[in-house]
Design a protein around this motif. Structure first.
Motif, PDB file in Angstrom:
ATOM      1  N   UNK A  38       5.589  -5.238  -5.552  1.00 41.29           N
ATOM      2  CA  UNK A  38       5.091  -4.360  -6.608  1.00 41.29           C
ATOM      3  C   UNK A  38       4.558  -3.027  -6.095  1.00 41.29           C
ATOM      4  N   UNK A  39       4.629  -2.802  -4.798  1.00 41.10           N
ATOM      5  CA  UNK A  39       4.263  -1.480  -4.276  1.00 41.10           C
ATOM      6  C   UNK A  39       5.515  -0.822  -3.690  1.00 41.10           C
ATOM      7  N   UNK A  40       5.704   0.456  -4.022  1.00 38.87           N
ATOM      8  CA  UNK A  40       6.921   1.150  -3.581  1.00 38.87           C
ATOM      9  C   UNK A  40       6.848   1.561  -2.116  1.00 38.87           C
ATOM     10  N   UNK A  41       5.634   1.684  -1.589  1.00 36.52           N
ATOM     11  CA  UNK A  41       5.441   2.039  -0.191  1.00 36.52           C
ATOM     12  C   UNK A  41       4.692   0.904   0.516  1.00 36.52           C
ATOM     13  N   UNK A  42       4.940   0.755   1.813  1.00 33.26           N
ATOM     14  CA  UNK A  42       4.332  -0.349   2.575  1.00 33.26           C
ATOM     15  C   UNK A  42       3.740   0.164   3.887  1.00 33.26           C
ATOM     16  N   UNK A  43       3.064   1.315   3.774  1.00 33.55           N
ATOM     17  CA  UNK A  43       2.500   1.948   4.963  1.00 33.55           C
ATOM     18  C   UNK A  43       1.123   1.395   5.320  1.00 33.55           C
ATOM     19  N   UNK A  44       0.240   1.269   4.317  1.00 35.28           N
ATOM     20  CA  UNK A  44      -1.151   0.927   4.608  1.00 35.28           C
ATOM     21  C   UNK A  44      -1.704  -0.027   3.551  1.00 35.28           C
ATOM     22  N   UNK A  45      -2.375  -1.082   4.012  1.00 34.64           N
ATOM     23  CA  UNK A  45      -3.078  -2.008   3.133  1.00 34.64           C
ATOM     24  C   UNK A  45      -4.520  -2.146   3.615  1.00 34.64           C
ATOM     25  N   UNK A  46      -5.399  -2.458   2.682  1.00 34.22           N
ATOM     26  CA  UNK A  46      -6.827  -2.625   2.980  1.00 34.22           C
ATOM     27  C   UNK A  46      -7.272  -3.987   2.459  1.00 34.22           C
TER      28      UNK A  46
ATOM     29  N   UNK B 164      -1.615   1.561  -0.124  1.00 31.69           N
ATOM     30  CA  UNK B 164      -0.598   0.971  -0.995  1.00 31.69           C
ATOM     31  C   UNK B 164      -1.079  -0.311  -1.669  1.00 31.69           C
ATOM     32  N   UNK B 165      -1.846  -1.113  -0.951  1.00 31.33           N
ATOM     33  CA  UNK B 165      -2.321  -2.397  -1.478  1.00 31.33           C
ATOM     34  C   UNK B 165      -3.743  -2.644  -1.007  1.00 31.33           C
TER      35      UNK B 165
ATOM     36  N   UNK C  85      -3.970 -11.029   7.819  1.00 30.15           N
ATOM     37  CA  UNK C  85      -2.808 -11.456   8.609  1.00 30.15           C
ATOM     38  C   UNK C  85      -1.599 -11.673   7.708  1.00 30.15           C
ATOM     39  N   UNK C  86      -1.827 -12.266   6.542  1.00 30.29           N
ATOM     40  CA  UNK C  86      -0.725 -12.475   5.594  1.00 30.29           C
ATOM     41  C   UNK C  86      -0.164 -11.173   5.080  1.00 30.29           C
ATOM     42  N   UNK C  87      -1.048 -10.229   4.760  1.00 33.33           N
ATOM     43  CA  UNK C  87      -0.616  -8.925   4.260  1.00 33.33           C
ATOM     44  C   UNK C  87       0.175  -8.179   5.329  1.00 33.33           C
ATOM     45  N   UNK C  88      -0.200  -8.357   6.594  1.00 35.43           N
ATOM     46  CA  UNK C  88       0.433  -7.632   7.703  1.00 35.43           C
ATOM     47  C   UNK C  88       1.910  -7.981   7.880  1.00 35.43           C
ATOM     48  N   UNK C  89       2.360  -9.055   7.271  1.00 37.99           N
ATOM     49  CA  UNK C  89       3.781  -9.396   7.317  1.00 37.99           C
ATOM     50  C   UNK C  89       4.618  -8.430   6.484  1.00 37.99           C
ATOM     51  N   UNK C  90       3.954  -7.638   5.638  1.00 38.34           N
ATOM     52  CA  UNK C  90       4.680  -6.774   4.706  1.00 38.34           C
ATOM     53  C   UNK C  90       4.298  -5.300   4.797  1.00 38.34           C
ATOM     54  N   UNK C  91       3.226  -4.981   5.550  1.00 31.68           N
ATOM     55  CA  UNK C  91       2.747  -3.602   5.613  1.00 31.68           C
ATOM     56  C   UNK C  91       2.620  -3.152   7.067  1.00 31.68           C
TER      57      UNK C  91
ATOM     58  N   UNK D 168       4.268 -11.776  -0.679  1.00 33.18           N
ATOM     59  CA  UNK D 168       5.599 -11.242  -1.000  1.00 33.18           C
ATOM     60  C   UNK D 168       5.625 -10.655  -2.397  1.00 33.18           C
ATOM     61  N   UNK D 169       5.037 -11.355  -3.370  1.00 33.26           N
ATOM     62  CA  UNK D 169       5.105 -10.861  -4.749  1.00 33.26           C
ATOM     63  C   UNK D 169       4.227  -9.625  -4.936  1.00 33.26           C
ATOM     64  N   UNK D 170       3.174  -9.499  -4.143  1.00 33.57           N
ATOM     65  CA  UNK D 170       2.374  -8.279  -4.200  1.00 33.57           C
ATOM     66  C   UNK D 170       3.119  -7.119  -3.545  1.00 33.57           C
TER      67      UNK D 170
END
Length: 260
Positions: A30-38, A102-103, A49-55, A25-27
């Protein structure tokens, strides 16, 4: 460090701690867009899996096919095998191209990487100016003074069998090069310290110890670091194999944006 955890992939899956949801959540905040994370060095996909809750989409990559075979499925996570032989340009294309992520996250793995090469790729794929790279790990337990002391004695026996890169973990990433601008979640030379609480049985903690690369390396060299007498001593100090205790893993994080 390709293949370092192939042999203990299933043990690794069972033993590692689950990172707290508020980290993601705190990461994400800090990103203005939540389209793609790696998620790099994704292993069994826990952080992905944790990141996928936000992206909207998460790409989890690893050099280990054995780890990826055990990765947890999720509708927003796509796993890709990325061998070390894959050229950087191909890797960038595989992730989605330049300036698109984004992250970028790396959980308990960046210390094994070719850091200049990895950071070069991250600088290419992160979305500017708000894309974030976050790396984290953990290096110790806090349980009870007696158990902590017993685990410290065991840990001391493993030191000759670790790869030298583990020193970054031993010092809590304080000496890890991290050439990115701070976003208030740890910076080069000054990681953010974080606790990772977990309820764990003795079998769980034993699985954690068995998953250490140093224990596997020692066994391959004909040295058993967890013989029956050592396991019995640790079990006695723990209070029995069935007892579940609260364990706090001592974590640390570095996070930042591409330098301007």
């Amino acid at each position: 460090m390709a293949g370092l955890f192939d042999k203990q992939a299933e043990t690794y899956l069972d033993a590692r701690p689950t990172y707290p949801g508020d980290w993601y959540s705190m990461l994400a905040d800090r990103t203005s867009s939540h389209s793609l994370a790696w998620d790099v060095g994704t292993g069994n996909g826990q952080a992905a899996i944790g990141v996928a809750e936000h992206y909207e989409q998460v790409i989890g990559t690893d050099v280990s096919e054995a780890q990826l075979k055990l990765a947890k499925s999720h509708p927003r996570v796509r796993y890709l095998h990325t061998p070390l032989s894959l050229p950087d340009d191909e890797l960038v294309k595989l992730i989605g191209g330049e300036n698109c992520v984004d992250l970028v996250t790396v959980a308990q793995a960046v210390h094994w990487f070719d850091l200049p090469r990895f950071y070069s790729v991250v600088n290419r794929v992160l979305r500017k100016p708000d894309g974030v790279l976050a790396v984290w790990g953990y290096n110790d337990f806090a349980i009870t003074p007696e158990i902590d002391a017993a685990l410290k004695r065991f840990h001391d026996t493993t030191i000759p069998y670790w790869n030298k890169n583990i020193n970054y973990v031993f010092d809590g990433y304080r000496t890890l090069p991290f050439p990115f601008d701070s976003i208030g979640l740890g910076s080069e030379g000054s990681p953010l310290t974080l606790d990772i609480p977990k309820e764990l049985s003795f079998e769980g903690i034993l699985g954690m110890l068995k998953s250490w690369s140093a224990v596997v390396t020692a066994r391959e060299r004909g040295v058993e670091l967890l013989p029956e007498n050592v396991v019995s001593e640790l079990e006695h100090v723990w209070g029995g194999s069935k007892l579940v205790r609260r364990v706090v893993y001592k974590g640390f994080m570095l996070a930042g944006k591409v330098r301007r």
